[in-house]
Enzyme design. Structure first.
Site, PDB file in Angstrom:
ATOM      1  N   ASP A 146       0.773  -1.215  -0.042  1.00 43.75           N
ATOM      2  CA  ASP A 146       0.054  -0.192   0.045  1.00 43.75           C
ATOM      3  C   ASP A 146       0.671   1.269  -0.100  1.00 43.75           C
ATOM      4  O   ASP A 146       1.638   1.191   0.806  1.00 43.75           O
ATOM      5  CB  ASP A 146      -1.007  -0.031   1.254  1.00 43.75           C
ATOM      6  N   GLU A 230      -1.724  -1.459  -5.933  1.00 40.53           N
ATOM      7  CA  GLU A 230      -2.710  -0.740  -6.592  1.00 40.53           C
ATOM      8  C   GLU A 230      -2.324  -0.048  -7.825  1.00 40.53           C
ATOM      9  O   GLU A 230      -1.158   0.717  -7.852  1.00 40.53           O
ATOM     10  CB  GLU A 230      -3.152   0.416  -5.525  1.00 40.53           C
ATOM     11  N   ASP A 311      -3.349   1.740   7.036  1.00 42.13           N
ATOM     12  CA  ASP A 311      -2.356   1.118   6.000  1.00 42.13           C
ATOM     13  C   ASP A 311      -2.041  -0.263   6.206  1.00 42.13           C
ATOM     14  O   ASP A 311      -2.054  -0.757   4.935  1.00 42.13           O
ATOM     15  CB  ASP A 311      -0.985   2.034   6.237  1.00 42.13           C
TER      16      ASP A 311
END
Length: 360
Positions: A146, A230, A311
């Site tokens: 992340d 991502e 997170d």
């Protein structure tokens, strides 16, 4: 198992006055050829148009003498590399190169690119064949990543990698030299010196950021077989004036680019989860989805009783979604309510898309 790849080795060099003058004339010729679209520059112009039609860049414009990148590419007929010395066409002496790292054994460069950056530094890049040993990753070797600002990266293992904030460290010094530049008269020699000082600080920031990302991505690729990230659209995110400076300083786009070619080199798997996947809102324990998750919320408690670090929870959800993509061969983008198409593989498991995935 080994794989042969084309790899560029970049070095800094210090030209003589005659060599610098000859290279400056060459850069001018390259710019003229590109602008006139002669045959020898059509390949580079075609790349520019390809990036434009793919919406990765703007429409190609004429190269400016002041603003365009000063570089020249030499093919095998325009240089000679022998006994560790590089001679370019129309130059009687070899370049004085600082060999900061060795070339691969028996390397024979196929292309040489010479560049001169805004900070006044000269670089030469040699494109060679390099053999990379593809060693299996230790252990299970799967990780979700992340990206963030407070922590540059948060891994699904719970590890947080601090954001060095290279631009912020030099922000006061940069502001001072930029104010000094603004006071100089345009076209003056003092303005040219002030511009060089600004460029040197920008180069220092970029060098440190690139070095840090290289070390980080190399470590992640060597330790893991599958990496899940991502699919962030950075160019849209930097339109947020409040976060644009911090996002640019983090170098998320550069991080992904490095991961892409290094995973390809080492035979690893890189999975990109759709940017609309609600990684921060899902509970990685029970799969329940929170209604809202503002950026100022750094920890939250799910109704199942689990207390989440925002997170770390997002990284674990990204990993779970990436494994679903690998297993089902489908995306994880949430379907719109008005959509009449079938639901994605990850959406079929909602609201427990991550149930059963062990907490790392």
């Amino acid at each position: 198992m080994a794989r042969t790849v084309k790899r560029a080795f970049k070095y800094r060099f210090y030209p003589t006055r005659e060599q610098a003058a000859e290279l400056a004339r060459t850069f001018g010729c390259v710019r003229l050829v590109y602008n006139m679209a002669l045959q020898q520059a059509l390949r580079h112009l075609q790349v520019a148009f390809t990036n434009f039609w793919a919406k990765r860049a703007r429409y190609p414009v004429f190269k400016s003498r002041k603003r365009s990148r000063r570089s020249a590419e030499y093919t095998t007929s325009a240089f000679r590399f022998r006994d560790g010395e590089l001679n370019l066409a129309k130059m009687s002496e070899p370049l004085e190169i600082v060999w900061s790292r060795p070339l691969p054994a028996g390397a024979s460069p196929s292309t040489v690119t010479v560049s001169h950056d805004a900070a006044g530094r000269w670089f030469v890049s040699l494109l060679c064949d390099d053999v990379i040993e593809q060693v299996p990753a230790p252990g299970t070797g799967v990780v979700g990543i992340d990206a963030g600002i407070d922590s540059l990266l948060t891994l699904s293992t719970g590890e947080k990698i601090t954001n060095p904030r290279h631009e912020r460290a030099d922000r006061q010094r940069l502001a001072r030299v930029q104010r000094n530049l603004a006071r100089k008269e345009k076209g003056s020699a003092n303005r040219a010196k002030a511009r060089l000082n600004v460029a040197r600080i920008h180069a220092r920031i970029a060098d440190r950021r690139r070095d840090h990302l290289h070390k980080l991505t190399t470590r992640l690729v060597r330790e893991n077989q599958t990496l899940v990230i991502e699919d962030l659209t950075v160019r849209n995110m930097v339109k947020n004036r409040s976060l644009a400076r911090a996002i640019s300083d983090a170098g998320w786009r550069q991080f992904r680019t490095m991961l892409e070619y290094k995973t390809d080199w080492h035979g690893r798997n890189l999975v990109a989860v759709d940017r609309w996947f609600p990684s921060s809102k899902l509970c990685s324990t029970c799969g329940a989805r929170a209604d809202r998750m503002p950026l100022n919320v750094r920890s939250w408690t799910c109704r199942c009783g689990t207390v989440h670090d925002r997170d770390v929870n997002a990284a674990r959800n990204i990993l779970a979604a990436g494994l679903a993509v690998t297993a089902c061969g489908d995306g994880v983008r949430p379907q719109r309510e008005t959509s009449r198409t079938g639901r994605s593989s990850a959406k079929q498991e909602n609201p427990r898309a991550t149930k059963g995935i062990p907490v790392l």
